[in-house]
Structures are given as structure tokens and as C-alpha cells.
Design a protein around this motif. Structure first.
Motif, PDB file in Angstrom:
ATOM      1  N   GLU A 187       0.849  -1.188   0.000  1.00 36.00           N
ATOM      2  CA  GLU A 187       0.000   0.000   0.000  1.00 36.00           C
ATOM      3  C   GLU A 187       0.888   1.243   0.000  1.00 36.00           C
ATOM      4  N   GLY A 188       0.350   2.334  -0.515  1.00 36.30           N
ATOM      5  CA  GLY A 188       1.105   3.579  -0.560  1.00 36.30           C
ATOM      6  C   GLY A 188       1.330   4.163   0.824  1.00 36.30           C
ATOM      7  N   PHE A 189       2.402   4.932   0.939  1.00 32.33           N
ATOM      8  CA  PHE A 189       2.760   5.604   2.186  1.00 32.33           C
ATOM      9  C   PHE A 189       2.815   7.101   1.929  1.00 32.33           C
ATOM     10  N   THR A 190       2.169   7.872   2.784  1.00 36.90           N
ATOM     11  CA  THR A 190       2.269   9.327   2.734  1.00 36.90           C
ATOM     12  C   THR A 190       2.675   9.799   4.117  1.00 36.90           C
ATOM     13  N   VAL A 191       3.799  10.534   4.167  1.00 39.79           N
ATOM     14  CA  VAL A 191       4.323  10.975   5.464  1.00 39.79           C
ATOM     15  C   VAL A 191       4.677  12.456   5.412  1.00 39.79           C
ATOM     16  N   ASN A 192       4.708  13.067   6.577  1.00 36.32           N
ATOM     17  CA  ASN A 192       5.219  14.425   6.729  1.00 36.32           C
ATOM     18  C   ASN A 192       6.727  14.326   6.878  1.00 36.32           C
ATOM     19  N   ILE A 193       7.435  15.130   6.116  1.00 39.97           N
ATOM     20  CA  ILE A 193       8.894  15.175   6.266  1.00 39.97           C
ATOM     21  C   ILE A 193       9.181  16.224   7.325  1.00 39.97           C
ATOM     22  N   THR A 194       9.827  15.817   8.380  1.00 35.03           N
ATOM     23  CA  THR A 194      10.066  16.727   9.508  1.00 35.03           C
ATOM     24  C   THR A 194      11.298  17.590   9.298  1.00 35.03           C
ATOM     25  N   ALA A 195      12.222  17.147   8.448  1.00 37.65           N
ATOM     26  CA  ALA A 195      13.442  17.922   8.212  1.00 37.65           C
ATOM     27  C   ALA A 195      13.105  19.166   7.390  1.00 37.65           C
ATOM     28  N   PRO A 196      13.821  20.266   7.638  1.00 38.26           N
ATOM     29  CA  PRO A 196      13.541  21.490   6.881  1.00 38.26           C
ATOM     30  C   PRO A 196      13.891  21.312   5.405  1.00 38.26           C
ATOM     31  N   GLY A 197      13.128  21.964   4.557  1.00 35.58           N
ATOM     32  CA  GLY A 197      13.363  21.898   3.123  1.00 35.58           C
ATOM     33  C   GLY A 197      12.110  22.326   2.390  1.00 35.58           C
ATOM     34  N   PRO A 198      12.187  22.403   1.061  1.00 38.01           N
ATOM     35  CA  PRO A 198      11.024  22.860   0.297  1.00 38.01           C
ATOM     36  C   PRO A 198       9.869  21.866   0.302  1.00 38.01           C
ATOM     37  N   ALA A 199      10.152  20.602   0.495  1.00 36.40           N
ATOM     38  CA  ALA A 199       9.076  19.593   0.483  1.00 36.40           C
ATOM     39  C   ALA A 199       8.637  19.301   1.913  1.00 36.40           C
ATOM     40  N   ARG A 200       7.319  19.151   2.083  1.00 36.80           N
ATOM     41  CA  ARG A 200       6.790  18.855   3.413  1.00 36.80           C
ATOM     42  C   ARG A 200       6.152  17.478   3.462  1.00 36.80           C
ATOM     43  N   PHE A 201       5.835  16.896   2.306  1.00 31.69           N
ATOM     44  CA  PHE A 201       5.194  15.590   2.250  1.00 31.69           C
ATOM     45  C   PHE A 201       5.978  14.665   1.317  1.00 31.69           C
ATOM     46  N   LEU A 202       5.930  13.418   1.638  1.00 31.03           N
ATOM     47  CA  LEU A 202       6.539  12.398   0.795  1.00 31.03           C
ATOM     48  C   LEU A 202       5.511  11.291   0.588  1.00 31.03           C
ATOM     49  N   ARG A 203       5.212  11.010  -0.674  1.00 32.40           N
ATOM     50  CA  ARG A 203       4.297   9.917  -0.993  1.00 32.40           C
ATOM     51  C   ARG A 203       5.088   8.868  -1.775  1.00 32.40           C
ATOM     52  N   VAL A 204       5.044   7.635  -1.272  1.00 31.64           N
ATOM     53  CA  VAL A 204       5.814   6.550  -1.880  1.00 31.64           C
ATOM     54  C   VAL A 204       4.924   5.336  -2.039  1.00 31.64           C
ATOM     55  N   LYS A 205       4.960   4.747  -3.220  1.00 31.60           N
ATOM     56  CA  LYS A 205       4.374   3.429  -3.440  1.00 31.60           C
ATOM     57  C   LYS A 205       5.527   2.533  -3.853  1.00 31.60           C
ATOM     58  N   MET A 206       5.537   1.326  -3.319  1.00 33.54           N
ATOM     59  CA  MET A 206       6.662   0.451  -3.622  1.00 33.54           C
ATOM     60  C   MET A 206       6.212  -0.979  -3.856  1.00 33.54           C
ATOM     61  N   THR A 207       7.071  -1.697  -4.553  1.00 38.08           N
ATOM     62  CA  THR A 207       6.857  -3.109  -4.845  1.00 38.08           C
ATOM     63  C   THR A 207       8.034  -3.887  -4.279  1.00 38.08           C
ATOM     64  N   VAL A 208       7.721  -4.966  -3.598  1.00 37.77           N
ATOM     65  CA  VAL A 208       8.753  -5.843  -3.046  1.00 37.77           C
ATOM     66  C   VAL A 208       8.985  -6.975  -4.039  1.00 37.77           C
ATOM     67  N   VAL A 209      10.254  -7.223  -4.359  1.00 37.84           N
ATOM     68  CA  VAL A 209      10.626  -8.293  -5.283  1.00 37.84           C
ATOM     69  C   VAL A 209      11.188  -9.452  -4.470  1.00 37.84           C
ATOM     70  N   THR A 210      10.617 -10.643  -4.686  1.00 39.31           N
ATOM     71  CA  THR A 210      11.071 -11.843  -3.985  1.00 39.31           C
ATOM     72  C   THR A 210      10.914 -13.032  -4.921  1.00 39.31           C
ATOM     73  N   ARG A 211      11.401 -14.162  -4.486  1.00 38.37           N
ATOM     74  CA  ARG A 211      11.230 -15.408  -5.239  1.00 38.37           C
ATOM     75  C   ARG A 211      10.462 -16.440  -4.416  1.00 38.37           C
ATOM     76  N   ASP A 212      10.028 -16.043  -3.227  1.00 47.01           N
ATOM     77  CA  ASP A 212       9.418 -16.983  -2.292  1.00 47.01           C
ATOM     78  C   ASP A 212       7.985 -16.549  -1.968  1.00 47.01           C
ATOM     79  N   GLU A 213       7.029 -17.439  -2.238  1.00 52.34           N
ATOM     80  CA  GLU A 213       5.621 -17.160  -1.917  1.00 52.34           C
ATOM     81  C   GLU A 213       5.422 -16.952  -0.415  1.00 52.34           C
ATOM     82  N   ALA A 214       6.251 -17.619   0.389  1.00 49.38           N
ATOM     83  CA  ALA A 214       6.121 -17.481   1.846  1.00 49.38           C
ATOM     84  C   ALA A 214       6.434 -16.053   2.288  1.00 49.38           C
TER      85      ALA A 214
END
Length: 175
Positions: free
Chosen positions: A79-106
């Protein structure tokens, strides 16, 4: 002359008994050899195979690892992740969607099973990122490696298989 016949009959009787004794010994030796061969092929070799398999621990794990290495890649979308970036900078939010690559159904089953713990730890990791670092290709690669190590750590703590090959970003937005 009568003594000669008596001696011959005694020799014939004793040689007849000797033939039976030899015949019985040969049959016993053949039975012993057959029993030894049966023991070797049925019992002894199955014990060797069990030792090679490590009684279900080392040998079975090695066979499982070898089978997993030859398995095709499995891509599991988190599932996607949306977080507040606490460090100073121009961006305040980070939205990330990711896929895990594996070879094992377990591993896929373990990721689904432990989703709350995974989301908690990954949200903390993502929220601690700095805009200047994550905005570079090297920073993104370092973040992907940190996410991978975090997933492996979570699955290992939970006693699950932790064969995560890669973490791929499918969406990465900073605002």
C-alpha cells in the motif's frame, strides 16, 4: 570282508551327513548374505539419505534455498505511504508506493500477515528522510536499500522467511 563292508557303510553314512551339513551351511550363508543386502538397501541407505537431508533442518533448508533461487521473480505491491517530512526543506510531504521483489511465496504471505508492523516501521523510516538527501539518485538508492533492510529485519524478528531481493519505487512524490 564283513569288516570292509561295515567300514564302507560307516563312511557312506558319515559322508552323507557331511554333505547335509555343508548344504545347510551354504543355505545359511546365502540367507545371511540376502539379509545383509536387504538391510543395506532398505535401512542403511535410508539412514544415509536422512543424514544428507539433515533430519529436516540443514539439508531441507539448503534444498529450499536452492529451489527459491531458481524460482521466478514475484512482485508484491505494498500500500502507498504518505508521510510528513520533519526535516527542513522545500518539500513537506513524501508519498511513496513500492513493490517488493522476492522469489518466495512465503515472503509474500509474511508481508501480508505482518502489514501493520511493516507499515509502522516503514512510516517512521520514511518520515525521518531529508529532502536534500532523497532528492538525489544516490539518496533514492540508499532509501531503497534502507527499506529493504528494514523489511528483512521485521520479517526476521517475526520468525518469517525474509527473502526480499529488491524494493522498487512505483510512485515517488515530494511536495
Amino acid at each position: 570282508m564283513a569288516d570292509k563292508k561295515k567300514d564302507e557303510s560307516v563312511e557312506v553314512k558319515s559322508s552323507g551327513k557331511l554333505k547335509w551339513i555343508i548344504l545347510i551351511l551354504i543355505v545359511l550363508l546365502l540367507l545371511a548374505a540376502g539379509g545383509g543386502a536387504a538391510y543395506y538397501f532398505l535401512i542403511y541407505q535410508s539412514d544415509d539419505q536422512a543424514e544428507e537431508a539433515g533430519d529436516g533442518s540443514e539439508g531441507a533448508a539448503a534444498q529450499r534455498a536452492e529451489a527459491i533461487e531458481q524460482a521466478p521473480l514475484i512482485y508484491h505491491q505494498l500500500e502507498g505511504f504518505t508521510v510528513n517530512i520533519t526535516a527542513p526543506g522545500p518539500a513537506r510531504f513524501l508519498r511513496v508506493k513500492m513493490t517488493v521483489v522476492t522469489r518466495d511465496e512465503a515472503v509474500v504471505a509474511a508481508l501480508d500477515k505482518h502489514t501493520p508492523m511493516i507499515r509502522n516501521d516503514l512510516l517512521s523510516l520514511l518520515a525521518s528522510q531529508e529532502f536534500a538527501t532523497v532528492n538525489t539518485p544516490e539518496g533514492k538508492d540508499a532509501l531503497r536499500e534502507a527499506l529493504k533492510q528494514s523489511l528483512i529485519s521485521i520479517l526476521t524478528k517475526a520468525g518469517e522467511p525474509a527473502g526480499v531481493d529488491e524494493v522498487l519505487f512505483t510512485d515517488f512524490v515530494m511536495q
